[in-house]
Design a protein around this motif. Structure first.
Motif, PDB file in Angstrom:
ATOM      1  N   SER A  91      -6.133  10.864  -8.601  1.00 20.78           N
ATOM      2  CA  SER A  91      -5.474  10.342  -7.405  1.00 20.78           C
ATOM      3  C   SER A  91      -5.273  11.462  -6.401  1.00 20.78           C
ATOM      4  O   SER A  91      -5.309  12.643  -6.746  1.00 20.78           O
ATOM      5  CB  SER A  91      -4.124   9.708  -7.751  1.00 20.78           C
ATOM      6  N   THR A  92      -5.060  11.049  -5.159  1.00 26.04           N
ATOM      7  CA  THR A  92      -4.716  11.986  -4.086  1.00 26.04           C
ATOM      8  C   THR A  92      -3.460  11.461  -3.410  1.00 26.04           C
ATOM      9  O   THR A  92      -3.396  10.300  -3.021  1.00 26.04           O
ATOM     10  CB  THR A  92      -5.861  12.098  -3.060  1.00 26.04           C
ATOM     11  N   LEU A  93      -2.459  12.318  -3.295  1.00 28.74           N
ATOM     12  CA  LEU A  93      -1.206  11.972  -2.641  1.00 28.74           C
ATOM     13  C   LEU A  93      -1.003  12.941  -1.482  1.00 28.74           C
ATOM     14  O   LEU A  93      -0.962  14.153  -1.680  1.00 28.74           O
ATOM     15  CB  LEU A  93      -0.033  12.069  -3.617  1.00 28.74           C
ATOM     16  N   ILE A  94      -0.917  12.383  -0.276  1.00 27.61           N
ATOM     17  CA  ILE A  94      -0.663  13.201   0.913  1.00 27.61           C
ATOM     18  C   ILE A  94       0.635  12.702   1.534  1.00 27.61           C
ATOM     19  O   ILE A  94       0.750  11.532   1.898  1.00 27.61           O
ATOM     20  CB  ILE A  94      -1.823  13.100   1.923  1.00 27.61           C
ATOM     21  N   VAL A  95       1.620  13.601   1.624  1.00 27.10           N
ATOM     22  CA  VAL A  95       2.917  13.262   2.203  1.00 27.10           C
ATOM     23  C   VAL A  95       3.100  14.099   3.466  1.00 27.10           C
ATOM     24  O   VAL A  95       2.958  15.319   3.437  1.00 27.10           O
ATOM     25  CB  VAL A  95       4.074  13.550   1.215  1.00 27.10           C
ATOM     26  N   THR A  96       3.406  13.412   4.566  1.00 23.87           N
ATOM     27  CA  THR A  96       3.752  14.072   5.825  1.00 23.87           C
ATOM     28  C   THR A  96       5.145  13.585   6.216  1.00 23.87           C
ATOM     29  O   THR A  96       5.654  12.625   5.626  1.00 23.87           O
ATOM     30  CB  THR A  96       2.744  13.712   6.938  1.00 23.87           C
ATOM     31  N   PRO A  97       5.772  14.185   7.208  1.00 23.31           N
ATOM     32  CA  PRO A  97       7.081  13.681   7.649  1.00 23.31           C
ATOM     33  C   PRO A  97       7.027  12.238   8.177  1.00 23.31           C
ATOM     34  O   PRO A  97       8.047  11.560   8.224  1.00 23.31           O
ATOM     35  CB  PRO A  97       7.490  14.658   8.752  1.00 23.31           C
ATOM     36  N   GLN A  98       5.840  11.740   8.538  1.00 24.26           N
ATOM     37  CA  GLN A  98       5.721  10.383   9.072  1.00 24.26           C
ATOM     38  C   GLN A  98       5.427   9.337   7.992  1.00 24.26           C
ATOM     39  O   GLN A  98       5.902   8.210   8.075  1.00 24.26           O
ATOM     40  CB  GLN A  98       4.601  10.314  10.128  1.00 24.26           C
ATOM     41  N   GLN A  99       4.622   9.686   6.994  1.00 23.15           N
ATOM     42  CA  GLN A  99       4.179   8.701   6.004  1.00 23.15           C
ATOM     43  C   GLN A  99       3.577   9.391   4.785  1.00 23.15           C
ATOM     44  O   GLN A  99       3.114  10.526   4.874  1.00 23.15           O
ATOM     45  CB  GLN A  99       3.116   7.773   6.625  1.00 23.15           C
ATOM     46  N   ALA A 100       3.588   8.671   3.668  1.00 19.75           N
ATOM     47  CA  ALA A 100       2.908   9.133   2.455  1.00 19.75           C
ATOM     48  C   ALA A 100       1.725   8.209   2.210  1.00 19.75           C
ATOM     49  O   ALA A 100       1.797   7.007   2.482  1.00 19.75           O
ATOM     50  CB  ALA A 100       3.853   9.116   1.266  1.00 19.75           C
ATOM     51  N   ARG A 101       0.628   8.771   1.689  1.00 17.95           N
ATOM     52  CA  ARG A 101      -0.566   7.984   1.390  1.00 17.95           C
ATOM     53  C   ARG A 101      -1.065   8.365   0.006  1.00 17.95           C
ATOM     54  O   ARG A 101      -1.326   9.531  -0.267  1.00 17.95           O
ATOM     55  CB  ARG A 101      -1.630   8.238   2.438  1.00 17.95           C
ATOM     56  N   LEU A 102      -1.181   7.360  -0.868  1.00 18.06           N
ATOM     57  CA  LEU A 102      -1.675   7.546  -2.233  1.00 18.06           C
ATOM     58  C   LEU A 102      -2.992   6.801  -2.354  1.00 18.06           C
ATOM     59  O   LEU A 102      -3.038   5.590  -2.130  1.00 18.06           O
ATOM     60  CB  LEU A 102      -0.660   7.014  -3.239  1.00 18.06           C
ATOM     61  N   THR A 103      -4.065   7.503  -2.684  1.00 23.09           N
ATOM     62  CA  THR A 103      -5.363   6.869  -2.882  1.00 23.09           C
ATOM     63  C   THR A 103      -5.867   7.206  -4.269  1.00 23.09           C
ATOM     64  O   THR A 103      -5.662   8.321  -4.763  1.00 23.09           O
ATOM     65  CB  THR A 103      -6.399   7.325  -1.830  1.00 23.09           C
ATOM     66  N   ALA A 104      -6.529   6.224  -4.880  1.00 23.67           N
ATOM     67  CA  ALA A 104      -7.089   6.420  -6.209  1.00 23.67           C
ATOM     68  C   ALA A 104      -8.297   5.510  -6.372  1.00 23.67           C
ATOM     69  O   ALA A 104      -8.305   4.392  -5.846  1.00 23.67           O
ATOM     70  CB  ALA A 104      -6.043   6.113  -7.277  1.00 23.67           C
ATOM     71  N   PRO A 105      -9.305   5.958  -7.100  1.00 22.92           N
ATOM     72  CA  PRO A 105     -10.485   5.122  -7.278  1.00 22.92           C
ATOM     73  C   PRO A 105     -10.260   3.937  -8.217  1.00 22.92           C
ATOM     74  O   PRO A 105     -11.017   2.977  -8.188  1.00 22.92           O
ATOM     75  CB  PRO A 105     -11.528   6.081  -7.853  1.00 22.92           C
ATOM     76  N   ALA A 106      -9.211   3.995  -9.048  1.00 22.90           N
ATOM     77  CA  ALA A 106      -8.946   2.933 -10.023  1.00 22.90           C
ATOM     78  C   ALA A 106      -7.434   2.756 -10.190  1.00 22.90           C
ATOM     79  O   ALA A 106      -6.652   3.644  -9.841  1.00 22.90           O
ATOM     80  CB  ALA A 106      -9.592   3.276 -11.364  1.00 22.90           C
ATOM     81  N   PRO A 107      -6.999   1.621 -10.749  1.00 20.43           N
ATOM     82  CA  PRO A 107      -5.558   1.381 -10.928  1.00 20.43           C
ATOM     83  C   PRO A 107      -4.831   2.453 -11.732  1.00 20.43           C
ATOM     84  O   PRO A 107      -3.671   2.741 -11.457  1.00 20.43           O
ATOM     85  CB  PRO A 107      -5.516   0.036 -11.658  1.00 20.43           C
ATOM     86  N   TYR A 108      -5.506   3.068 -12.693  1.00 18.88           N
ATOM     87  CA  TYR A 108      -4.820   4.076 -13.516  1.00 18.88           C
ATOM     88  C   TYR A 108      -4.417   5.289 -12.692  1.00 18.88           C
ATOM     89  O   TYR A 108      -3.378   5.898 -12.939  1.00 18.88           O
ATOM     90  CB  TYR A 108      -5.700   4.482 -14.702  1.00 18.88           C
ATOM     91  N   GLY A 109      -5.213   5.654 -11.700  1.00 13.31           N
ATOM     92  CA  GLY A 109      -4.842   6.736 -10.798  1.00 13.31           C
ATOM     93  C   GLY A 109      -3.624   6.386  -9.961  1.00 13.31           C
ATOM     94  O   GLY A 109      -2.767   7.232  -9.701  1.00 13.31           O
ATOM     95  N   VAL A 110      -3.532   5.112  -9.554  1.00 13.76           N
ATOM     96  CA  VAL A 110      -2.353   4.662  -8.803  1.00 13.76           C
ATOM     97  C   VAL A 110      -1.109   4.767  -9.674  1.00 13.76           C
ATOM     98  O   VAL A 110      -0.053   5.251  -9.231  1.00 13.76           O
ATOM     99  CB  VAL A 110      -2.533   3.216  -8.284  1.00 13.76           C
ATOM    100  N   LEU A 111      -1.216   4.352 -10.935  1.00 21.45           N
ATOM    101  CA  LEU A 111      -0.066   4.435 -11.843  1.00 21.45           C
ATOM    102  C   LEU A 111       0.409   5.875 -12.001  1.00 21.45           C
ATOM    103  O   LEU A 111       1.612   6.156 -11.964  1.00 21.45           O
ATOM    104  CB  LEU A 111      -0.420   3.859 -13.218  1.00 21.45           C
ATOM    105  N   ARG A 112      -0.515   6.802 -12.164  1.00 21.20           N
ATOM    106  CA  ARG A 112      -0.136   8.222 -12.313  1.00 21.20           C
ATOM    107  C   ARG A 112       0.409   8.764 -10.992  1.00 21.20           C
ATOM    108  O   ARG A 112       1.365   9.537 -10.973  1.00 21.20           O
ATOM    109  CB  ARG A 112      -1.327   9.064 -12.770  1.00 21.20           C
ATOM    110  N   GLY A 113      -0.179   8.376  -9.877  1.00 25.35           N
ATOM    111  CA  GLY A 113       0.256   8.870  -8.572  1.00 25.35           C
ATOM    112  C   GLY A 113       1.643   8.391  -8.179  1.00 25.35           C
ATOM    113  O   GLY A 113       2.402   9.131  -7.540  1.00 25.35           O
ATOM    114  N   THR A 114       2.011   7.155  -8.563  1.00 25.56           N
ATOM    115  CA  THR A 114       3.362   6.683  -8.248  1.00 25.56           C
ATOM    116  C   THR A 114       4.401   7.494  -9.009  1.00 25.56           C
ATOM    117  O   THR A 114       5.480   7.778  -8.480  1.00 25.56           O
ATOM    118  CB  THR A 114       3.538   5.177  -8.549  1.00 25.56           C
ATOM    119  N   GLU A 115       4.079   7.889 -10.227  1.00 20.10           N
ATOM    120  CA  GLU A 115       5.005   8.739 -10.986  1.00 20.10           C
ATOM    121  C   GLU A 115       5.145  10.107 -10.337  1.00 20.10           C
ATOM    122  O   GLU A 115       6.235  10.668 -10.270  1.00 20.10           O
ATOM    123  CB  GLU A 115       4.545   8.879 -12.443  1.00 20.10           C
TER     124      GLU A 115
END
Length: 192
Positions: A91-115
């Motif tokens: 997964s890739t997590l990019i956080v700026t003062p305006q917004q955070a963006r989490l991208t992942a190629p599959a659901p398992y990356g999203v699960l790890r990125g939310t943690e």
């Protein structure tokens, strides 16, 4: 910068690549999550859990719908219903003062990125914030697990659920659940 990457953090496990930026994303009652990309019930449930846990951990009721989401989650594609021995958990997590963006190629990356996102939340001088950061993460080992022996050492259901939540928090992906032994079988069977 190397100094920014050396900034102290409490992420566990340590991400594959981590760079801190300037500023922080504020967590307030208007915090909202939007999910785009491939639809998956696990991703939708992870987004709902993230908001509920964030509200519980900060004490901020998150009832207001924002005009622009604070966290945008994008899942690239579907995954099989049952996780295989090797899945793409990056997964890739990019956080700026305006917004955070989490991208992942599959659901398992999203699960790890939310943690990872939840681990970044901290108390700031005027409320809760998530520091500006760019994280590109993938597991170092494909098999990361825990053994629970409930046959010899009985555990109440709440303890098992708490352990599952703790496994998710540190991104473990395999539960070895020891249910049978010559001393007993710990799953009720109405047939045998």
């Amino acid at each position: 910068t190397p100094a920014a990457a050396a900034q102290p953090h409490s992420l566990m496990p340590v991400p594959a690549a981590l760079t801190f930026g300037d500023g922080a994303l504020t967590i307030d009652a208007g915090f909202d999550v939007v999910v785009t990309g491939a639809r998956d019930t696990r991703v939708d449930a992870a987004a709902a859990r993230l908001v509920a846990r964030l509200s519980a951990e900060t004490g901020i009721p998150m009832l207001r719908r924002a005009t622009k989401p604070s966290l945008a989650i994008e899942c690239g594609g579907p995954a099989p219903g049952v996780q295989g021995s090797v899945e793409d958990e990056s997964s890739t997590l990019i956080v700026t003062p305006q917004q955070a963006r989490l991208t992942a190629p599959a659901p398992y990356g999203v699960l790890r990125g939310t943690e990872t996102f939840l681990q970044l939340v901290q108390a700031g001088p005027s409320g809760f914030v998530v520091p500006a950061v760019t994280i590109r993460d993938r597991p170092r080992f494909p098999w990361r697990g825990l053994l629970m022996d409930v046959c010899r050492h009985w555990m109440p259901v709440d303890v098992v659920k708490r352990n599952l939540d703790a496994m998710a928090a540190v991104k473990l992906n395999v539960l070895h659940w020891h249910l049978s032994e010559d001393q007993g079988f710990r799953v009720e069977s109405r047939r045998f």
